[in-house]
Design an enzyme around this catalytic site. Structure first.
Site, PDB file in Angstrom:
ATOM      1  CB  SER A  38       4.641  -7.726 -11.437  1.00  0.00           C
ATOM      2  OG  SER A  38       5.959  -8.440 -10.739  1.00  0.00           O
ATOM      3  CG  ASP A 183       6.355 -10.284 -13.772  1.00  0.00           C
ATOM      4  OD1 ASP A 183       5.728  -9.516 -14.071  1.00  0.00           O
ATOM      5  OD2 ASP A 183       6.976 -10.404 -12.558  1.00  0.00           O
TER       6      ASP A 183
END
Length: 290
Positions: A38, A183
């Site tokens: 991320s 993610d």
């Protein structure tokens, strides 16, 4: 001195990672391989592309991150439609503007696909929800029938940064169906394990957006929202915390930034400067003992 780096997720709090990187850079440390999830994946990509700490700071400070939030256009411009987008589109924002921003910044350094980087120099973590698997990009792409060398780095970065419910998932076409990718923090928010193959070529330094085990505060759970937050936080961090507590905590720069939110896209210059300084301060303290 050559080192390898691993950087944690944390959304907008990731600006603090840049400050820590700047201190390491100033002290003569050079990253040979980088990996991240991320927000940490963004820093890893920029370092791999050849950006300096100062250049990354300028990018982060100058960028209006709210401009990267791109909801789908609806026929009826009413608040209810936003939640319909979440239900049917699986996210409040498309994420196309975010991916185009990644593409622009990487292209400025001549980076388009993984073939433009030294082999093995960059690894990003994402989560395959369709099959319930963690994905390390570009390593695992062959399992999906995709050529790792020709895969766009910006697309891989978009996969790693797809905060669930906030950004629409990336749909990767595999065979006759789609694989839903979100993610990497869902499964491993701080992948310190990623370079641990039993044959370390150089020291590994981790940058993590939280305090160490002694600084971590227990979750306060008094309502349904706090329960969900605690559930998601535990899901993200439990595996990684167990790994680093056993082996590598002495090699991790911990940067507590709990006063900020991962989705705080409206950070002003003062807030960004504060995050950068937190990263610099923690890295300076770390190097005195490392």
């Amino acid at each position: 001195m050559l080192i390898d780096g691993v950087f944690s997720g944390g959304g907008m709090k990731g600006i603090a990672l840049v400050g820590a990187f700047q201190v390491l850079e100033e002290k003569g440390y050079e990253f040979k391989r980088v990996a991240g999830t991320s927000a940490g994946a963004i820093l890893a990509c920029f370092i791999a592309a050849g950006y300096t700490g100062k250049e990354i700071e300028e990018i982060m400070v100058e960028q209006d991150f709210q401009s990267l939030l791109d909801p789908r256009k609806t026929v009826l411009p009413i608040p209810f439609m936003k939640w319909m987008n979440l239900y049917w589109g699986l996210g409040l924002y498309q994420g196309k503007a975010l991916e185009n921003w990644f593409l622009e910044k990487l292209a400025a350094k001549g980076i388009y696909s993984f073939s433009d980087l030294p082999q093995g120099s960059l690894k990003l973590v994402a989560s395959d929800l369709t099959n319930g698997k963690m994905i390390v990009l570009p390593d695992d792409l062959e399992r999906y029938g995709v050529s790792p060398s020709s895969f766009p780095v910006a697309r891989a970065l978009r996969m790693s940064c797809g905060i669930p419910f906030f950004f629409e998932p990336v749909k990767m076409r595999v065979g006759s169906g789609d694989t839903i990718v979100v993610d990497g923090g869902v499964l491993s928010n701080f992948p310190m394990w990623i370079f641990d193959n039993g044959n370390k070529e150089r020291p590994i330094v981790g940058l993590k957006l939280s305090g160490n085990s002694e600084e971590m505060q227990p979750h306060k759970i008094k309502n349904g929202l706090q329960l969900f937050e605690a559930l998601f936080s535990t899901m993200k961090n439990a595996h990684d915390e167990r790994y680093i507590s056993r082996k590598l905590e002495k090699n991790v720069i911990f940067i507590p930034v709990d006063e900020y939110s991962a989705t705080q896209f409206d950070l002003d210059r003062e807030m960004k400067a504060n995050l950068l300084e937190k990263g610099r301060k923690r890295a300076t303290q770390f190097l005195k003992m490392w």
